[in-house]
Enzyme design. Structure first.
Site, PDB file in Angstrom:
ATOM      1  N   ASP A 498       0.832  -1.205   0.000  1.00 20.37           N
ATOM      2  CA  ASP A 498       0.000   0.000   0.000  1.00 20.37           C
ATOM      3  C   ASP A 498       0.871   1.262   0.000  1.00 20.37           C
ATOM      4  OD1 ASP A 498      -2.333   1.457   0.116  1.00 20.37           O
ATOM      5  OD2 ASP A 498      -3.074   0.525   1.951  1.00 20.37           O
ATOM      6  N   ASP A 568     -10.530   1.906  -3.412  1.00 20.88           N
ATOM      7  CA  ASP A 568     -11.062   1.703  -2.064  1.00 20.88           C
ATOM      8  C   ASP A 568     -12.580   1.722  -2.069  1.00 20.88           C
ATOM      9  OD1 ASP A 568      -8.826   1.252  -0.642  1.00 20.88           O
ATOM     10  OD2 ASP A 568      -8.620   3.268   0.175  1.00 20.88           O
TER      11      ASP A 568
HETATM   12  C1  DGJ Z   1      -5.781   1.794   1.997  1.00 22.89           C
HETATM   13  C2  DGJ Z   1      -6.130   0.600   1.177  1.00 22.89           C
HETATM   14  O1  DGJ Z   1      -6.568   0.978  -0.072  1.00 22.89           O
HETATM   15  C3  DGJ Z   1      -7.162  -0.241   1.911  1.00 22.89           C
HETATM   16  O2  DGJ Z   1      -7.552  -1.311   1.130  1.00 22.89           O
HETATM   17  C4  DGJ Z   1      -6.557  -0.700   3.198  1.00 22.89           C
HETATM   18  O3  DGJ Z   1      -5.489  -1.570   2.951  1.00 22.89           O
HETATM   19  C5  DGJ Z   1      -6.092   0.483   4.019  1.00 22.89           C
HETATM   20  N1  DGJ Z   1      -5.240   1.358   3.260  1.00 22.89           N
HETATM   21  C6  DGJ Z   1      -5.379   0.045   5.250  1.00 22.89           C
HETATM   22  O4  DGJ Z   1      -4.873   1.087   5.950  1.00 22.89           O
END
Ligand code: DGJ
Length: 748
Positions: A498, A568
């Site tokens: 990430d 997301d």
């Molecule tokens: C952002 C990501 O896009 C989510 O899927 C998740 O992993 C969160 N970060 C976790 O902090």
């Protein structure tokens, strides 16, 4: 595939797949002649060859040089050769235009020389034709597995006065309608040359009758399709955020106004890069269109010392005469097979459960195991432990950088959890965000200088975190060791990588005063180095990149990590647009798509489990909700979905996608995926809102073999491929908002 050189006429004709790309050297300048449908190797029969030579005035002040039409313009367009006034760099269709020596349009590159001069003029010196495709030092790029797959032309361009050589690289592929371009700068001047701009590619198209498609967006709203008329002046599609960004993807298409999904010309431009980029179009006074693509010159600089090289990222140009869909399928095939790498490239991807939206930071080993157990019963194959497993991270305030397990939440450690997950027949995966550091972390306390920052300035936090300075080798080495320890500490077969913020105060304590403009690009080079080392050391791990969802969904990342968390936003309705837009360039095998709970956590919408499943099954299928609290009926539905997906997933992940109805055009969306032999297909159809007393609808399919007959599902009729494509499939009555249906086709 072939690269022809007609020496007499100084003409390079690159043929690859079904396309041609033609360059002619005129007075030392590489002139763009043609990019489009494949042409015969030779333009003229031998008796006509003399037309390549200066043919004398067609009209007073008009000349034809071979294939190029030229005419003398007014004195406002200077001429480099006094007695050939019909040649002006300001009106010539160029391949890699320069600054300051009379072309007033956007240059492809800019330099500052040791004497302060900012002029440069590259002239063709020589060329090489290489079998295959050379690697680009330190950068991701498309590649070949044998020399028969591609051929590469390298034009050596020299500015004698500046002591600068630029090697322009063009690769054509035997089986793809694509041209990969990049440039390598070489300083032979004996003095420092400052690069201020170094595009990967540029070219001048002969007219401006185009529309420009781009993919814009925001966090949770990535890659929405925008189509605009090209008009006089410039349009810049760019990122200045340090990463390729949610806001604009490093991709664009020029289409003819009449081009549709299935018909007409589309010229795709995709940059294999994960940082600040710029794709620019400029339509000039004579209706020519200049296209420039590469690292964003905004805040870019590079000190090129004597003897040093600077390699630009690669731009991949794709031509299609079969509409936008044809262009997408070329990108899909090329990127799936010759950009993505590693053992996972050709493997079907596991169905996963990710605990993020199920628990967020609030979990312990028992909770995770309970989710994993249910997942395994439901046919899910991989359990992914998301954020919150390390340091003392109970929220997003702390611990990034401290990559040791949180023993309060997981007292028996990661290995124990991984082993237990393996014991119930599932693979185990983990989340990391290596590029970041929390102020509240051991790492930051120990190395406050290791983040991007400018002395004396605020260090702006985003999500309570700062960005590690990946321009520093010691930081890269630290991360390589820390991550290696994590990956070895448990049976980890999947990693979600990430990256949750954009750059600010982007300075580096390591770099000299004069090099601060190098930070953004050096950061990306550092990231690429780190990922290269990790994927080499852990080839069995399936890496999925993520940046707050799709904030870094770009070809550069796909070179290291063959899939990306698309967004997301897991709402099924929003995902229609996001996945549709993403598919313009990226194959379905690269798109993570999960079923999440309702009301949806991002938009609070209620949609059926069936609709959520159908949207998510159109990518790399997964789940992201608390499976332990499902009703029996929901469990049965999910069991059926995982069974169905396993049946069709090689088709979804490796087949040819045809987009049928766009969610950007209204209430209906549809796409289908057809196997390479055109014997199998799966069709997805979605309706967003219910309609009173609706019209009867037919959906025209695409990509089938008109000669074959296809069985719809088990026993739902057999129809000719031609009928399904011309007359269409009769859409059944759907009830309610947010509905969908899908079916398979099987040739008999
Ligand atoms: C952002 C990501 O896009 C989510 O899927 C998740 O992993 C969160 N970060 C976790 O902090």
């Amino acid at each position: 595939m072939a690269i022809h050189f007609d020496e007499k006429n100084q003409l390079f004709h690159l043929q690859g797949g079904q396309i041609s790309y033609v360059i002619q050297i005129i007075e030392g300048y590489p002139v763009h002649i043609y990019w489009g449908n494949r042409l015969k190797a030779q333009a003229f029969s031998s008796s006509d060859l003399d037309v390549w030579e200066y043919s004398g005035a067609l009209q007073p002040s008009q000349e034809r040089l071979g294939l190029v039409q030229l005419r003398e313009r007014s004195s406002f367009h200077p001429n480099p050769i006094p007695d050939k006034k019909f040649i002006s760099l300001d009106t010539l269709a160029q391949e890699y235009p320069q600054y300051g020596s009379s072309d007033m349009r956007q240059p492809a590159y800019q330099v500052q020389l040791a004497n302060g001069s900012r002029l440069s003029e590259l002239k063709y010196k020589s060329h090489l034709v290489l079998p295959g495709k050379p690697y680009l030092e330190g950068l991701p790029a498309t590649y070949t597995e044998s020399d028969q797959e591609a051929e590469t032309l390298v034009l050596k361009m020299v500015d004698e006065t500046a002591g600068l050589i630029v090697h322009l690289m063009y690769t054509v592929f035997a089986n793809h309608n694509a041209v990969a371009r990049s440039a390598r700068f070489e300083n032979v001047s004996g003095q420092i040359i400052q690069l201020e701009k170094a595009a990967s590619a540029a070219l001048d198209l002969a007219d401006c009758n185009y529309e420009l498609i781009s993919l814009w967006g925001a966090h949770e709203r990535e890659r929405h399709v925008q189509r605009q008329l090209l008009s006089h002046g410039t349009i810049r599609l760019e990122s200045r955020r340090g990463s390729s960004s949610h806001q604009m993807n490093p991709f664009a298409v020029l289409t003819r106004p009449t081009t549709t999904e299935q018909q007409g010309e589309a010229f795709g431009i995709s940059l294999v890069y994960s940082g600040n980029f710029c794709i620019e179009t400029e339509v000039d006074a004579f209706d020519m269109t200049r296209l420039t693509v590469g690292i964003n010159d905004f805040e870019f600089g590079w000190t090129l010392k004597p003897g040093e090289n600077f390699q630009t990222p690669e731009a991949v140009f794709v031509y299609s005469n079969q509409g936008i869909g044809g262009m997408s399928r070329t990108y899909h095939n090329l990127y799936r097979a010759r950009l993505c790498r590693g053992p996972w490239r050709d493997e079907v991807r596991p169905i996963l459960i990710n605990n993020w939206e199920a628990t967020y930071f609030d979990f312990d080993a028992e909770k995770l195991e309970a989710i994993a157990h249910t997942a395994s019963d439901l046919g899910i194959e991989l359990f992914v432990l998301d954020d919150g497993w390390f340091g003392h991270r109970d929220n997003d305030n702390s611990s990034l950088g401290d990559w040791q397990v949180n023993t309060r939440k997981l007292p028996r450690g990661l290995r124990d959890l991984g082993d237990r997950v393996n014991e119930i027949g599932m693979q185990f995966g983990i989340w990391v965000e290596p590029e970041m550091v929390s102020i509240d972390s051991e790492l930051y306390r120990e190395h406050p200088d290791w983040c991007l920052h400018v002395p004396g300035r605020r260090r702006s936090q985003a999500r309570n975190q700062l960005i590690l300075d990946l321009t520093r080798q010691e930081v890269i080495d630290f991360l390589f060791e820390a991550l290696s320890r994590v990956f070895l500490s448990a049976p980890i077969s999947y990693v979600k990588w990430d990256m949750n913020r954009n750059f600010s105060e982007a300075g580096s304590a390591e770099l000299s005063v004069g090099q601060q403009k190098e930070v953004a690009h050096r950061y990306i080079l550092g990231l690429y180095q780190l990922m290269e080392r990790l994927v080499t050391r852990f080839p069995h791990i399936l890496f999925e990149s993520c940046s707050g969802g799709g904030g870094r969904f770009d070809p550069g990342m796909l070179y290291y990590m063959p899939q990306t968390w698309t967004s997301d936003n897991s709402d099924a309705v929003e995902r229609l647009k996001i996945q549709y837009g993403t598919s313009l360039v990226y194959p379905l095998s690269t798109m993570g798509a999960h079923v999440s709970a309702v009301p949806n956590h991002q938009v609070h919408r209620m949609t059926s489990l069936e609709m959520r499943g159908n949207v998510a099954m159109s990518g790399n299928f997964g789940f992201e909700l608390d499976l332990t609290i499902l009703s029996d009926e929901e469990r049965e539905t999910i069991k059926q979905q995982t069974t169905d997906y396993k049946r069709i997933r090689s088709l979804v992940q490796l087949g040819d996608q045809y987009r049928l109805l766009s969610p950007f055009d209204g209430n209906y969306s549809a796409w289908m995926i057809v196997s390479k032999d055109r014997r199998e297909a799966v069709v997805y159809y979605f309706r967003t809102l219910s309609e009173p007393n609706p019209a009867l609808r037919r959906l025209k399919l695409a990509g089938l073999d008109p000669e074959l007959n296809y069985q719809i599902n088990e026993g739902q009729g057999v129809y000719g491929g031609d009928w399904l494509m011309q007359l269409g499939w009769a859409v059944p009555l759907l009830k309610g908002d947010f509905t969908s249906t899908w079916f398979t086709l099987h040739a008999r």
